[in-house]
Design a protein around this motif. Sequence first.
Motif, short mmCIF file in Angstrom:
data_model
loop_
_atom_site.label_atom_id
_atom_site.label_comp_id
_atom_site.label_asym_id
_atom_site.label_seq_id
_atom_site.Cartn_x
_atom_site.Cartn_y
_atom_site.Cartn_z
N ALA A 113 -6.35 33.64 -84.12
CA ALA A 113 -6.74 32.58 -83.19
C ALA A 113 -6.08 32.73 -81.82
CB ALA A 113 -6.38 31.22 -83.79
N TYR A 114 -5.07 33.56 -81.73
CA TYR A 114 -4.34 33.71 -80.46
C TYR A 114 -5.18 34.23 -79.30
CZ TYR A 114 0.48 32.62 -81.87
OH TYR A 114 1.63 31.98 -82.25
N PRO A 115 -6.01 35.27 -79.48
CA PRO A 115 -6.69 35.85 -78.33
C PRO A 115 -7.52 34.86 -77.51
CG PRO A 115 -6.81 37.37 -80.17
CD PRO A 115 -6.21 36.10 -80.70
N ASP A 116 -8.19 33.90 -78.16
CA ASP A 116 -8.99 32.95 -77.40
C ASP A 116 -8.11 32.07 -76.51
OD1 ASP A 116 -11.28 33.95 -78.54
OD2 ASP A 116 -11.51 32.33 -80.00
N VAL A 117 -6.99 31.62 -77.06
CA VAL A 117 -6.07 30.81 -76.26
C VAL A 117 -5.47 31.63 -75.12
CG1 VAL A 117 -3.92 29.47 -76.30
CG2 VAL A 117 -5.51 29.35 -78.23
N THR A 119 -6.65 34.32 -73.68
CA THR A 119 -7.65 34.65 -72.67
C THR A 119 -7.90 33.46 -71.75
OG1 THR A 119 -8.72 36.24 -74.16
CG2 THR A 119 -10.02 35.43 -72.30
N ALA A 120 -7.95 32.25 -72.31
CA ALA A 120 -8.12 31.05 -71.48
C ALA A 120 -6.93 30.89 -70.53
CB ALA A 120 -8.26 29.82 -72.37
N GLN A 121 -5.73 31.22 -71.00
CA GLN A 121 -4.56 31.14 -70.13
C GLN A 121 -4.59 32.21 -69.05
OE1 GLN A 121 -1.17 31.12 -72.80
NE2 GLN A 121 -1.35 28.91 -73.15
N HIS A 122 -5.09 33.39 -69.39
CA HIS A 122 -5.27 34.42 -68.35
C HIS A 122 -6.15 33.88 -67.22
CE1 HIS A 122 -4.51 38.15 -71.15
NE2 HIS A 122 -3.41 37.47 -70.89
N GLN A 123 -7.24 33.24 -67.59
CA GLN A 123 -8.17 32.72 -66.59
C GLN A 123 -7.51 31.64 -65.73
OE1 GLN A 123 -11.02 33.87 -65.55
NE2 GLN A 123 -11.05 32.25 -63.99
N ARG A 124 -6.76 30.75 -66.36
CA ARG A 124 -6.07 29.72 -65.59
C ARG A 124 -5.04 30.35 -64.66
NH1 ARG A 124 -6.14 24.63 -66.55
NH2 ARG A 124 -8.34 25.22 -66.65
N GLY A 125 -4.36 31.38 -65.13
CA GLY A 125 -3.41 32.08 -64.27
C GLY A 125 -4.08 32.69 -63.05
N ARG A 126 -5.28 33.22 -63.23
CA ARG A 126 -6.02 33.80 -62.10
C ARG A 126 -6.39 32.74 -61.08
NH1 ARG A 126 -9.27 36.95 -66.74
NH2 ARG A 126 -7.62 38.49 -67.18
N GLU A 127 -6.72 31.55 -61.57
CA GLU A 127 -7.02 30.45 -60.65
C GLU A 127 -5.79 30.08 -59.83
OE1 GLU A 127 -8.46 27.29 -63.11
OE2 GLU A 127 -10.13 28.48 -63.91
N ILE A 128 -4.64 30.04 -60.48
CA ILE A 128 -3.40 29.70 -59.76
C ILE A 128 -3.04 30.81 -58.77
CG2 ILE A 128 -0.93 29.23 -60.01
CD1 ILE A 128 -1.61 27.94 -62.73
N THR A 129 -3.24 32.07 -59.18
CA THR A 129 -2.97 33.17 -58.25
C THR A 129 -3.89 33.09 -57.03
OG1 THR A 129 -2.20 34.63 -60.03
CG2 THR A 129 -2.91 35.69 -57.99
N ASP A 130 -5.15 32.75 -57.24
CA ASP A 130 -6.08 32.55 -56.11
C ASP A 130 -5.53 31.50 -55.16
OD1 ASP A 130 -7.97 34.40 -56.97
OD2 ASP A 130 -9.22 32.91 -57.98
#
Length: 233
Positions: A113-117, A119-130
């Motif tokens: 179950a870890y990869p889905d969580v 991956t969602a955190q990766h995406q949120r991190g990209r938003e913060i980096t933007d």
Amino acid sequence: MDTVDQRRRSFLHTGSAGVVTAAGLALAGCGTGSEKDVGAVEDLMREHGVLRRALFAYTEAATGLRGAATVDAGAIRRAATLFRTFGEDYHERLLEEAHIFPAVRKLHGPVAAYPDVLTAQHQRGREITDYILGVTGKGAIGTANREPMARAMETLVRMYRAHAAHEDTVVFTAWKQALSGHELDEMGDKFEEIEHQQFGKDGFDDAVHQIADIEQALGLADIARFTAPPPLG
């Protein structure tokens, strides 16, 4: 394996301060002519080390933004750019999301179950980096942006502390155990090939030099500064 790949597997790397460098050389067996191979999992965890150093820069910058300190927006932008190119575009997309997470999803038990969580955190991190890149791209962090920027950096640090710790101790461990020794060696070679294609050189060594320069610009190069005081009472 070419010269870059051989260097990639060497444990001999230069630190950002003199004392650290000397210690690193001693641990690496400097002067013995020996080189130590770096496996795929250790490689991933070393890359996390670079990203943690960038996040530490964010933590210190957030403290400065909440006080009266002048924060070097250019250095923070360089940290965010490194986090984007080395962390998000390479480590996350090309290694974890492309090769590790698909394999872990096929495993039995809670680890699947870890990869889905993550991956969602990766995406949120990209938003913060933007966001960080957008604010620092203006050349200075204005008064109205100081608190929102501090909060954004702190939330990214908090998320990534939990994120990387679980990857290091749960996800990477499960992935390694699911592979044979030969398969793990093949993945290590594959990761080196991807790195060379992405950066045209040893991306890890270059990232270490970049973060050391950023730390120097922000006054964070001397890690002795951060030695904890003795407990009171």
